[in-house]
Structures are given as C-alpha cells and as structure tokens.
Scaffold this active site. Sequence first.
Site, PDB file in Angstrom:
ATOM      1  N   HIS A 291     -19.025 -10.575  33.071  1.00  0.00           N
ATOM      2  CA  HIS A 291     -19.678  -9.306  33.398  1.00  0.00           C
ATOM      3  C   HIS A 291     -18.453  -8.561  33.557  1.00  0.00           C
ATOM      4  CE1 HIS A 291     -22.075  -6.414  35.323  1.00  0.00           C
ATOM      5  NE2 HIS A 291     -23.236  -6.390  34.875  1.00  0.00           N
TER       6      HIS A 291
ATOM      7  N   ASP B 289     -20.345 -17.044  39.400  1.00  0.00           N
ATOM      8  CA  ASP B 289     -21.491 -15.401  39.176  1.00  0.00           C
ATOM      9  C   ASP B 289     -23.054 -16.450  38.311  1.00  0.00           C
ATOM     10  OD1 ASP B 289     -23.195 -13.668  38.100  1.00  0.00           O
ATOM     11  OD2 ASP B 289     -21.565 -12.632  36.718  1.00  0.00           O
TER      12      ASP B 289
ATOM     13  N   GLN C 232     -27.681 -14.999  35.917  1.00  0.00           N
ATOM     14  CA  GLN C 232     -28.150 -15.389  34.732  1.00  0.00           C
ATOM     15  C   GLN C 232     -28.281 -16.270  34.793  1.00  0.00           C
ATOM     16  OE1 GLN C 232     -29.358 -12.791  32.584  1.00  0.00           O
ATOM     17  NE2 GLN C 232     -28.449 -10.999  33.709  1.00  0.00           N
TER      18      GLN C 232
ATOM     19  N   LYS D 153     -33.290 -10.355  39.962  1.00  0.00           N
ATOM     20  CA  LYS D 153     -33.517 -11.067  38.190  1.00  0.00           C
ATOM     21  C   LYS D 153     -33.571 -12.198  38.626  1.00  0.00           C
ATOM     22  CE  LYS D 153     -28.913  -9.031  36.550  1.00  0.00           C
ATOM     23  NZ  LYS D 153     -29.121  -8.087  35.641  1.00  0.00           N
TER      24      LYS D 153
ATOM     25  N   CYS E  81     -22.717  -4.504  29.646  1.00  0.00           N
ATOM     26  CA  CYS E  81     -21.626  -4.713  31.173  1.00  0.00           C
ATOM     27  C   CYS E  81     -20.410  -6.346  30.707  1.00  0.00           C
ATOM     28  CB  CYS E  81     -22.298  -4.630  32.550  1.00  0.00           C
ATOM     29  SG  CYS E  81     -22.988  -3.504  33.127  1.00  0.00           S
TER      30      CYS E  81
END
Length: 417
Positions: free
Chosen positions: A134, A211, A214, A237, A375
């Site tokens: 991202h 990260d 997700q 999220k 993104c």
Amino acid sequence: MTDLSMANNTQSMVFDVQAIRRDFPILNQEINGKPLVYLDNGASAQKPQSVLDAMDRYYREMHSNVHRGAHTLGDRATAAFEGARETVRQFLNASSTREIIWTRGTTEAINLVANGLAPRLKAGDEILVSHMEHHANIVPWQMVAERTGARVVPIQVTPQGELDLDSFNSLLNERTRVLAITHVSNALGTVNPIAPLIEQAKKQGVLTLVDGAQAVPHFQPDVQALGCDFYAFSSHKLFGPTGIGVLYGRAELLEEMPPYQGGGEMIERVSFERTTWNVLPYKFEAGTPAIAEAVGLGAAIDYLNSLNRKAMEAAEDALLRRANELVETVPGMEIIGTAAKKVPVMSFKIAGLHPSDIGTLLDQQGIAIRTGHHCAMPLMDFYGVPGTARASFAFYNTLEEVEKLFTGLQKIQRLFA
C-alpha cells in the site's frame, strides 16, 4: 438441493451467518431498491451494534479527558481508555501495554516509525519493501530516504501475486537496515510468509515493520511469535471506528526513538531550558487522544473474541472458493492475484469493461465493491492495468451474496454485448 443450497447449509452448520448479520445494523437496508450487498470490506468494514453501544455509552456516561481529571468521570474515561489498550495488547500478544501506541491509523503508525528510525539511517542504507505494498508503506520510507540518503528497494512479486522469495534473498544484504512489509496485500489478498522473512532479517540485524491492516480482520497475529519489531493496523478495518489505529513496537526500540509529535500527554516536564518526555506509551501520544474510538476498538475486539474464530475463517474461505468457482460464468473475467494463500479478496478485470463502469453498474444493483488502483499503483503497473475491480468479503457476507455479485456481473456484460 442445488450446489448453492448445499453450500449455504454447510456454512450455517459451522457458522450462523444470519445471526451474525443481525449484529450489524447497516446491513439491513436497501440501496437503489435492492438489498445491500456490501463487498468493500477491504476498504472499511462495518461495525457491530456492540461497538456503537460502547461508544454511545462512553459519551453518555463517562466522557472526560483521560489521565488528568481529579474526578469520577475522568477516572471512568481513563479506565475505559486504558482497558481498551489492554484488550489490544492481548489481541496482539504484546508483552506489555507500554508497547501499544494509539495512532490515527496504520498510515500514521508507519510514519511514526519511519521518522523515529530516520536517525539510524545514512546514505547508502537500504529499506526493503515489497512491490505489493500500500502507498502508506512506501511513501513514508521514500520521504525519510530523501532526508537521509538511504534507498527504498522493492522486492519483486510473481505473476501469481506472491512475494518472489528469490528476489528477497538476493536483496537482503549488509546495507539493509529496515524490512517494511505487508502481512496481507490489500489489492490481491495475498498472505505473505512474514515469519520466515522476519527470521532472516533478524539474522542480518535488520529492523522489521509489518503492515497488518488487511490481516487483522481475518486472523489474529501474535507479535511475539512473529518476532517483528513493529506491527501496525487500523481500527476501521477491524470492525471498529475510524480515526484510530495501533502501533505495536518493542519497548527498547520505542525508548530509543525520538517523539513523533509534541504537546500534551507526551510531556513529563516543560521549561524554556529543557523539556523531558513521558514514559511509554504516552511518549508517542501527543494531545487529547481519540478516547471514544479507543473504547470502540476495544469493543470490536471483544466482539471478535466472542466468535468461533476457526469457524469464521472457514466461512470466509468458503466465500472465496465459491467466488473462484463462479469466475468461469463471466466470459472475459480474469482474476488479478492467484496466490495459493489468500484472504477473501478477489481483484479482477473483465475484457471490454472499465473497472469504474463495473463498480457503478453494480451499485445500481445494490452491490458495493471497490474500483481503482487501491493505493497500490506500483502493483497495478506491474500487472499493466490502470486499476481493477475488487470484491472483498467479510464473515458477515453470505454465499448468496457471492451469487448476487456474479449475477450482477453477468447482467453488466449483457449490457455491453
């Protein structure tokens, strides 16, 4: 019994999706005269009633600033706020709440780490990221690289959308200082093998940031088992409110890093001669925090903890399997990203159709998906497309909704035939 009925029956035996859906008020509505089919969970997931109630209760019964008030409301607010931090600590299996920093989201968390590690970087140093990142895990490192003379080096991906491990092995070297990598690709759904990557990086003395934006909606990470130095995710999220996220960082590293912003809670003592910083985690939490949002995130994690997580993951896997089975019913449809290990994300294109048109026409049928570059422009460039259409599923989606998506795509295709 039809294949769909059998699949739905199997799903209901292990995971009562209809009962789950009743926990999410927003799902019970019509869009353009059709029942809402919400398949944009990768952008932002919906919120259960318990999260809405927890935030409402905070404002109705305990709103006050935290840590500072010498009164009952201040004590209540502080207890709820710090209780949510402990809930996050348990969720990530961090060793201490000192390692849990509130941020506005994954993006701010990565910026905080990038700026905090800048003093460690010099000309010629390298920061490894993957080609599927991202933008939030690319741009902060580029900004720091410009200041320090370091270089951002991308790890390649395969045509299937998996991390190219040969590329990683060839790029990890004595100049590498940081490995910043996504746990799960937002554009493809690929689950990266981050544990062995982190293990290899640690042998080289490389600091690691993951990260997890997700990943956390689909499975629960264990930061101690992973061995990462930093892990970041966003509340919205994870079925919680917007405006808040989390940075996990190893305490010894956070102690060494300079503050990211100044003012408020991050201060121990101020004089015109010298200011000293507060202890962890408050050293990185300048100003009045997002108190209600922290309470809401804690409630979201509590909600997830009330579910059978293995059954939830199995239900999501069933959604993706059914979607993959139905691809052949839409001529010209091509899946972008076919990794062997994925969360329920389907990024696709259809010959002769622009992704934006697909999204708009699906919305007319009450079906919400995401279109564009997600993104992840470097990844779109790799595939030679300006963008894709993306359906991202959550545990409250049903196999019937998967069917509706493909029925909708078939209708759109007939319009342009």
